[in-house]
Design a protein around this motif. Structure first.
Motif, PDB file in Angstrom:
ATOM      1  N   TYR A 117       5.555 -60.108   7.152  1.00  0.00           N
ATOM      2  CA  TYR A 117       5.705 -61.463   7.650  1.00  0.00           C
ATOM      3  C   TYR A 117       5.646 -62.391   6.597  1.00  0.00           C
ATOM      4  CZ  TYR A 117       4.544 -59.724  12.379  1.00  0.00           C
ATOM      5  OH  TYR A 117       4.867 -59.064  13.421  1.00  0.00           O
ATOM      6  N   ILE A 118       6.438 -63.508   6.635  1.00  0.00           N
ATOM      7  CA  ILE A 118       6.728 -64.367   5.442  1.00  0.00           C
ATOM      8  C   ILE A 118       6.746 -65.684   5.907  1.00  0.00           C
ATOM      9  CG2 ILE A 118       8.471 -65.074   3.607  1.00  0.00           C
ATOM     10  CD1 ILE A 118       9.798 -62.234   4.575  1.00  0.00           C
ATOM     11  N   SER A 119       5.711 -66.460   5.122  1.00  0.00           N
ATOM     12  CA  SER A 119       5.655 -67.911   5.454  1.00  0.00           C
ATOM     13  C   SER A 119       6.432 -68.656   4.235  1.00  0.00           C
ATOM     14  CB  SER A 119       4.058 -68.238   5.292  1.00  0.00           C
ATOM     15  OG  SER A 119       3.840 -69.799   5.500  1.00  0.00           O
ATOM     16  N   SER A 120       7.504 -69.318   4.963  1.00  0.00           N
ATOM     17  CA  SER A 120       8.184 -70.102   3.758  1.00  0.00           C
ATOM     18  C   SER A 120       8.772 -71.343   4.391  1.00  0.00           C
ATOM     19  CB  SER A 120       9.246 -69.054   3.426  1.00  0.00           C
ATOM     20  OG  SER A 120      10.166 -69.959   2.557  1.00  0.00           O
ATOM     21  N   ARG A 121       8.528 -72.533   3.679  1.00  0.00           N
ATOM     22  CA  ARG A 121       9.327 -73.638   3.971  1.00  0.00           C
ATOM     23  C   ARG A 121      10.596 -73.960   3.792  1.00  0.00           C
ATOM     24  NH1 ARG A 121       3.983 -75.605   1.508  1.00  0.00           N
ATOM     25  NH2 ARG A 121       2.642 -75.841   3.329  1.00  0.00           N
ATOM     26  N   THR A 122      11.230 -73.037   2.904  1.00  0.00           N
ATOM     27  CA  THR A 122      12.445 -73.205   2.290  1.00  0.00           C
ATOM     28  C   THR A 122      13.591 -71.698   2.519  1.00  0.00           C
ATOM     29  OG1 THR A 122      11.995 -71.854   0.198  1.00  0.00           O
ATOM     30  CG2 THR A 122      11.938 -74.155   0.152  1.00  0.00           C
ATOM     31  N   LEU A 123      12.997 -70.832   3.232  1.00  0.00           N
ATOM     32  CA  LEU A 123      13.827 -69.625   3.634  1.00  0.00           C
ATOM     33  C   LEU A 123      13.973 -70.019   5.370  1.00  0.00           C
ATOM     34  CD1 LEU A 123      11.856 -66.481   2.304  1.00  0.00           C
ATOM     35  CD2 LEU A 123      14.020 -67.327   1.696  1.00  0.00           C
ATOM     36  N   SER A 124      15.157 -69.615   5.537  1.00  0.00           N
ATOM     37  CA  SER A 124      15.610 -69.757   7.003  1.00  0.00           C
ATOM     38  C   SER A 124      14.760 -68.936   8.028  1.00  0.00           C
ATOM     39  CB  SER A 124      17.022 -69.324   7.392  1.00  0.00           C
ATOM     40  OG  SER A 124      17.971 -70.313   6.370  1.00  0.00           O
ATOM     41  N   GLU A 125      14.088 -69.487   9.158  1.00  0.00           N
ATOM     42  CA  GLU A 125      13.221 -68.840   9.994  1.00  0.00           C
ATOM     43  C   GLU A 125      14.195 -67.736  10.777  1.00  0.00           C
ATOM     44  OE1 GLU A 125       9.700 -71.250  11.601  1.00  0.00           O
ATOM     45  OE2 GLU A 125      11.135 -71.048  12.911  1.00  0.00           O
ATOM     46  N   GLY A 126      13.511 -66.511  11.035  1.00  0.00           N
ATOM     47  CA  GLY A 126      14.128 -65.440  11.819  1.00  0.00           C
ATOM     48  C   GLY A 126      13.720 -63.922  11.464  1.00  0.00           C
ATOM     49  N   ALA A 127      14.139 -63.116  12.105  1.00  0.00           N
ATOM     50  CA  ALA A 127      13.817 -61.643  12.037  1.00  0.00           C
ATOM     51  C   ALA A 127      15.108 -60.896  11.788  1.00  0.00           C
ATOM     52  CB  ALA A 127      13.086 -61.431  13.180  1.00  0.00           C
ATOM     53  N   SER A 128      14.758 -59.778  10.855  1.00  0.00           N
ATOM     54  CA  SER A 128      15.833 -58.867  10.530  1.00  0.00           C
ATOM     55  C   SER A 128      14.935 -57.638  10.319  1.00  0.00           C
ATOM     56  CB  SER A 128      16.824 -59.119   9.598  1.00  0.00           C
ATOM     57  OG  SER A 128      16.105 -59.413   8.433  1.00  0.00           O
ATOM     58  N   ASP A 129      15.530 -56.472  11.105  1.00  0.00           N
ATOM     59  CA  ASP A 129      14.654 -55.120  11.061  1.00  0.00           C
ATOM     60  C   ASP A 129      13.295 -55.436  11.112  1.00  0.00           C
ATOM     61  OD1 ASP A 129      16.985 -53.778  10.224  1.00  0.00           O
ATOM     62  OD2 ASP A 129      16.816 -54.462   8.310  1.00  0.00           O
ATOM     63  N   SER A 130      12.511 -55.209  10.049  1.00  0.00           N
ATOM     64  CA  SER A 130      10.975 -55.408  10.145  1.00  0.00           C
ATOM     65  C   SER A 130      10.321 -56.525   9.218  1.00  0.00           C
ATOM     66  CB  SER A 130      10.209 -54.085  10.026  1.00  0.00           C
ATOM     67  OG  SER A 130      10.393 -53.715   8.470  1.00  0.00           O
ATOM     68  N   GLN A 131      11.264 -57.780   8.864  1.00  0.00           N
ATOM     69  CA  GLN A 131      10.806 -58.724   8.219  1.00  0.00           C
ATOM     70  C   GLN A 131      10.981 -59.955   9.337  1.00  0.00           C
ATOM     71  OE1 GLN A 131      13.104 -59.174   4.696  1.00  0.00           O
ATOM     72  NE2 GLN A 131      12.039 -57.176   3.869  1.00  0.00           N
ATOM     73  N   PHE A 132       9.870 -60.699   9.106  1.00  0.00           N
ATOM     74  CA  PHE A 132       9.831 -61.750  10.097  1.00  0.00           C
ATOM     75  C   PHE A 132       9.665 -63.114   9.290  1.00  0.00           C
ATOM     76  CE2 PHE A 132       8.409 -58.037  12.215  1.00  0.00           C
ATOM     77  CZ  PHE A 132       9.228 -58.027  13.097  1.00  0.00           C
ATOM     78  N   ILE A 133      10.453 -64.144   9.251  1.00  0.00           N
ATOM     79  CA  ILE A 133      10.328 -65.312   8.407  1.00  0.00           C
ATOM     80  C   ILE A 133      10.030 -66.576   9.333  1.00  0.00           C
ATOM     81  CG2 ILE A 133      11.275 -66.958   6.764  1.00  0.00           C
ATOM     82  CD1 ILE A 133      13.126 -64.474   5.961  1.00  0.00           C
ATOM     83  N   PHE A 134       8.696 -67.172   9.128  1.00  0.00           N
ATOM     84  CA  PHE A 134       8.342 -68.307   9.955  1.00  0.00           C
ATOM     85  C   PHE A 134       8.028 -69.688   9.064  1.00  0.00           C
ATOM     86  CE2 PHE A 134       6.899 -64.518  12.164  1.00  0.00           C
ATOM     87  CZ  PHE A 134       7.631 -64.693  13.528  1.00  0.00           C
ATOM     88  N   ASN A 135       8.591 -70.640   9.418  1.00  0.00           N
ATOM     89  CA  ASN A 135       8.034 -71.816   8.897  1.00  0.00           C
ATOM     90  C   ASN A 135       6.883 -72.466   9.329  1.00  0.00           C
ATOM     91  OD1 ASN A 135       7.877 -74.466   7.389  1.00  0.00           O
ATOM     92  ND2 ASN A 135       9.831 -75.232   8.154  1.00  0.00           N
ATOM     93  N   GLN A 136       5.795 -71.623   8.658  1.00  0.00           N
ATOM     94  CA  GLN A 136       4.331 -71.858   9.474  1.00  0.00           C
ATOM     95  C   GLN A 136       3.220 -71.752   8.422  1.00  0.00           C
ATOM     96  OE1 GLN A 136       3.635 -73.034  12.609  1.00  0.00           O
ATOM     97  NE2 GLN A 136       5.470 -73.068  13.267  1.00  0.00           N
TER      98      GLN A 136
END
Length: 176
Positions: free
Chosen positions: A72-91
């Motif tokens: 689980y990745i918290s990022s203001r610059t990466l695009s939100e989304g999920a792929s395989d077992s990686q989840f990116i959130f702007n939170q």
């Protein structure tokens, strides 16, 4: 090596490496500061976790491409989304913890950088914090221990090959 077996009340764990001068990186990465004993311990701690939580900077600077746990990745610059077992959130990190616990169960392991972990220490949201201290100076991403000392108490310390391994638990009652 000193490691707590999984304790039911531990929902959120964190792991951080600190240089003698409280830097968390050397040349942009924590790997340059990490002795073999820390890498062994690091992987032992991971075996206790259901998911790993990091910030965008850790995602860009550390090797997370071959991780076998959900990330689980918290990022203001990466695009939100999920792929395989990686989840990116702007939170915020606190939101990310709730999401990971809901989706993966406990415990979750915070491996995020100093800013990520520091915000959670300030809010006392980490139940168990593992700190490795090395007798070498780093050059970036400095840790401020003031909130740690205010909100947490050291439970154990062990020295192996010159590295100090500590475990810290959140204080049950504030002494204020």
């Amino acid at each position: 090596m000193l490691l707590m077996k999984q304790v039911p009340e531990v929902k959120v764990m964190a792991n951080i490496l600190l240089a003698r001068n409280l830097a968390t990186s050397l040349g942009g990465s924590s790997r340059a500061l990490s002795p073999e004993s820390d890498r062994i311990r690091f992987h032992q701690i991971r075996t206790l976790a259901k998911a790993i939580l990091i910030g965008g900077q850790s995602y860009r600077n550390e090797p997370y491409s071959k991780l076998s746990l959900p990330l689980y990745i918290s990022s203001r610059t990466l695009s939100e989304g999920a792929s395989d077992s990686q989840f990116i959130f702007n939170q915020e990190p606190a939101w990310l913890i709730k999401r990971a616990l809901l989706e993966q169960g406990c415990p979750v392991l915070i491996e995020g950088g100093v800013n990520f972990i520091s915000s959670l220490i300030t809010q006392s949201l980490i139940d168990l914090l593992y700190i490795t201290r090395v007798n070498q100076d780093g050059d970036g991403h400095f840790f401020d221990e003031s909130q740690l000392l205010k909100n947490y108490e050291r439970r154990s310390i062990e020295t192996i090959d010159g590295a100090s391994f500590e475990s810290w638990r959140v204080k049950l009652e504030s002494s204020d």
